[in-house]
Write a protein that holds these residues in place. Sequence first.
Motif, PDB file in Angstrom:
ATOM      1  N   VAL A  72       0.838  -1.201   0.000  1.00  0.00           N
ATOM      2  CA  VAL A  72       0.000   0.000   0.000  1.00  0.00           C
ATOM      3  C   VAL A  72       0.874   1.253   0.000  1.00  0.00           C
ATOM      4  O   VAL A  72       0.657   2.187  -0.772  1.00  0.00           O
ATOM      5  CB  VAL A  72      -0.946  -0.005   1.212  1.00  0.00           C
ATOM      6  N   ALA A  73       1.887   1.275   0.868  1.00  0.00           N
ATOM      7  CA  ALA A  73       2.753   2.447   0.983  1.00  0.00           C
ATOM      8  C   ALA A  73       3.536   2.707  -0.291  1.00  0.00           C
ATOM      9  O   ALA A  73       3.831   3.865  -0.627  1.00  0.00           O
ATOM     10  CB  ALA A  73       3.715   2.268   2.161  1.00  0.00           C
ATOM     11  N   ALA A  74       3.890   1.649  -1.018  1.00  0.00           N
ATOM     12  CA  ALA A  74       4.659   1.791  -2.252  1.00  0.00           C
ATOM     13  C   ALA A  74       3.796   2.145  -3.454  1.00  0.00           C
ATOM     14  O   ALA A  74       4.318   2.399  -4.544  1.00  0.00           O
ATOM     15  CB  ALA A  74       5.432   0.507  -2.530  1.00  0.00           C
ATOM     16  N   GLY A  75       2.477   2.141  -3.288  1.00  0.00           N
ATOM     17  CA  GLY A  75       1.594   2.466  -4.395  1.00  0.00           C
ATOM     18  C   GLY A  75       1.219   1.292  -5.250  1.00  0.00           C
ATOM     19  O   GLY A  75       0.550   1.453  -6.272  1.00  0.00           O
ATOM     20  N   ARG A  76       1.593   0.098  -4.848  1.00  0.00           N
ATOM     21  CA  ARG A  76       1.222  -1.089  -5.628  1.00  0.00           C
ATOM     22  C   ARG A  76      -0.254  -1.427  -5.439  1.00  0.00           C
ATOM     23  O   ARG A  76      -0.889  -1.983  -6.329  1.00  0.00           O
ATOM     24  CB  ARG A  76       2.091  -2.277  -5.217  1.00  0.00           C
ATOM     25  N   VAL A  77      -0.808  -1.081  -4.285  1.00  0.00           N
ATOM     26  CA  VAL A  77      -2.207  -1.364  -3.979  1.00  0.00           C
ATOM     27  C   VAL A  77      -2.994  -0.059  -3.948  1.00  0.00           C
ATOM     28  O   VAL A  77      -2.625   0.882  -3.239  1.00  0.00           O
ATOM     29  CB  VAL A  77      -2.346  -2.091  -2.624  1.00  0.00           C
ATOM     30  N   ALA A  78      -4.053   0.003  -4.740  1.00  0.00           N
ATOM     31  CA  ALA A  78      -4.964   1.149  -4.731  1.00  0.00           C
ATOM     32  C   ALA A  78      -6.125   0.846  -3.789  1.00  0.00           C
ATOM     33  O   ALA A  78      -6.467  -0.322  -3.555  1.00  0.00           O
ATOM     34  CB  ALA A  78      -5.489   1.424  -6.133  1.00  0.00           C
ATOM     35  N   THR A 174      -5.707 -11.780   3.910  1.00  0.00           N
ATOM     36  CA  THR A 174      -5.765 -10.556   3.111  1.00  0.00           C
ATOM     37  C   THR A 174      -4.629 -10.530   2.100  1.00  0.00           C
ATOM     38  O   THR A 174      -4.831 -10.206   0.918  1.00  0.00           O
ATOM     39  CB  THR A 174      -5.679  -9.329   4.034  1.00  0.00           C
ATOM     40  N   TRP A 175      -3.428 -10.869   2.544  1.00  0.00           N
ATOM     41  CA  TRP A 175      -2.270 -10.912   1.653  1.00  0.00           C
ATOM     42  C   TRP A 175      -2.491 -11.932   0.539  1.00  0.00           C
ATOM     43  O   TRP A 175      -2.179 -11.677  -0.628  1.00  0.00           O
ATOM     44  CB  TRP A 175      -1.028 -11.253   2.483  1.00  0.00           C
ATOM     45  N   GLY A 182      -6.133 -10.660  -6.791  1.00  0.00           N
ATOM     46  CA  GLY A 182      -5.918  -9.292  -7.244  1.00  0.00           C
ATOM     47  C   GLY A 182      -6.511  -8.235  -6.335  1.00  0.00           C
ATOM     48  O   GLY A 182      -6.495  -7.055  -6.665  1.00  0.00           O
ATOM     49  N   GLY A 183      -7.015  -8.635  -5.171  1.00  0.00           N
ATOM     50  CA  GLY A 183      -7.563  -7.652  -4.247  1.00  0.00           C
ATOM     51  C   GLY A 183      -8.550  -8.282  -3.295  1.00  0.00           C
ATOM     52  O   GLY A 183      -8.801  -9.488  -3.313  1.00  0.00           O
ATOM     53  N   VAL A 194     -16.522   0.008   4.079  1.00  0.00           N
ATOM     54  CA  VAL A 194     -16.028  -1.161   3.356  1.00  0.00           C
ATOM     55  C   VAL A 194     -14.822  -0.708   2.552  1.00  0.00           C
ATOM     56  O   VAL A 194     -14.924   0.218   1.738  1.00  0.00           O
ATOM     57  CB  VAL A 194     -17.100  -1.751   2.417  1.00  0.00           C
ATOM     58  N   TRP A 195     -13.696  -1.349   2.789  1.00  0.00           N
ATOM     59  CA  TRP A 195     -12.449  -0.980   2.125  1.00  0.00           C
ATOM     60  C   TRP A 195     -12.221  -1.872   0.906  1.00  0.00           C
ATOM     61  O   TRP A 195     -12.297  -3.105   1.012  1.00  0.00           O
ATOM     62  CB  TRP A 195     -11.270  -1.134   3.077  1.00  0.00           C
ATOM     63  N   LEU A 196     -11.930  -1.256  -0.225  1.00  0.00           N
ATOM     64  CA  LEU A 196     -11.559  -1.997  -1.431  1.00  0.00           C
ATOM     65  C   LEU A 196     -10.061  -1.860  -1.633  1.00  0.00           C
ATOM     66  O   LEU A 196      -9.537  -0.739  -1.726  1.00  0.00           O
ATOM     67  CB  LEU A 196     -12.295  -1.451  -2.652  1.00  0.00           C
ATOM     68  N   LEU A 197      -9.361  -2.969  -1.677  1.00  0.00           N
ATOM     69  CA  LEU A 197      -7.921  -2.990  -1.906  1.00  0.00           C
ATOM     70  C   LEU A 197      -7.659  -3.754  -3.192  1.00  0.00           C
ATOM     71  O   LEU A 197      -8.055  -4.923  -3.310  1.00  0.00           O
ATOM     72  CB  LEU A 197      -7.194  -3.654  -0.733  1.00  0.00           C
ATOM     73  N   VAL A 198      -6.988  -3.121  -4.148  1.00  0.00           N
ATOM     74  CA  VAL A 198      -6.734  -3.725  -5.452  1.00  0.00           C
ATOM     75  C   VAL A 198      -5.239  -3.686  -5.749  1.00  0.00           C
ATOM     76  O   VAL A 198      -4.614  -2.616  -5.710  1.00  0.00           O
ATOM     77  CB  VAL A 198      -7.500  -2.992  -6.573  1.00  0.00           C
ATOM     78  N   ASP A 199      -4.669  -4.844  -6.035  1.00  0.00           N
ATOM     79  CA  ASP A 199      -3.256  -4.933  -6.397  1.00  0.00           C
ATOM     80  C   ASP A 199      -3.109  -4.573  -7.871  1.00  0.00           C
ATOM     81  O   ASP A 199      -3.555  -5.312  -8.752  1.00  0.00           O
ATOM     82  CB  ASP A 199      -2.736  -6.348  -6.138  1.00  0.00           C
TER      83      ASP A 199
END
Length: 229
Positions: A72-78, A174-175, A182-183, A194-199
């Motif tokens: 997330v911190a590196a910007g790989r995950v939106a 989660t990982w 992909g998320g 609700v959090w959406l995490l997308v790789d």
Amino acid sequence: MSSLHSARARRQLSALLWEHETARALVDLRRAHATGALGPWADVVGQRRMRLRDAGWPMEQYAALLETHARVAAGRVAAAVLAVEKGPSGDACRTANGQVLDRLPHPFEAWVDPHQVSGEQDGILTWSQPVRMRRSTGLSIQSRCSRTGAVLSPVTMGPASLPLEIGDTLPSRTWAHLEQDGGVARWPYGSVFVWLLVDLESPVHGLAGDDVGGLEEEVGEMQTQLAQA
């Protein structure tokens, strides 16, 4: 996937402990989690509300938490955040949880599996047209009069679906969802979001567009304004 994602987290823990820097990061992360310094973000990645919080996580789960946070911190995950009326009910209250999620804003839709028992996910969350998310640029802004803040960049994601995880879950799960699906869509206990995490590097998803033009200029302007504040 349950035993597989935990086993992979244990292997990752072994790799992280070989390096002093990452071993130190693991210790700091566990301390931050124990003191509540991670805030709501900790529950997004992993939650064990029904157990004693003092027990903490096994160390391999902190390895999975660290890997997820690093992406997330590196910007790989939106990420995107959807507001709902209230937090989820217990795991057995699938109908009630589904009714809350039935009122998600367009174009989002969620389906809660009514028969799920210790399965790989609690349901599915989809969107039928491109949506806006944000990701970290890896840059930060700091001034004498304000706290350090991350610079976020918008990104547009085309129609997609994510596994839905409600309430308790492991960081390693989660990982694993980021790696394999992909998320993930996360709705923690006690949260009205609700959090959406997308790789973004996953082959599962393709970008509909990436609105980062002129980012460096915007960052420079913001840094100048803050320095003069």
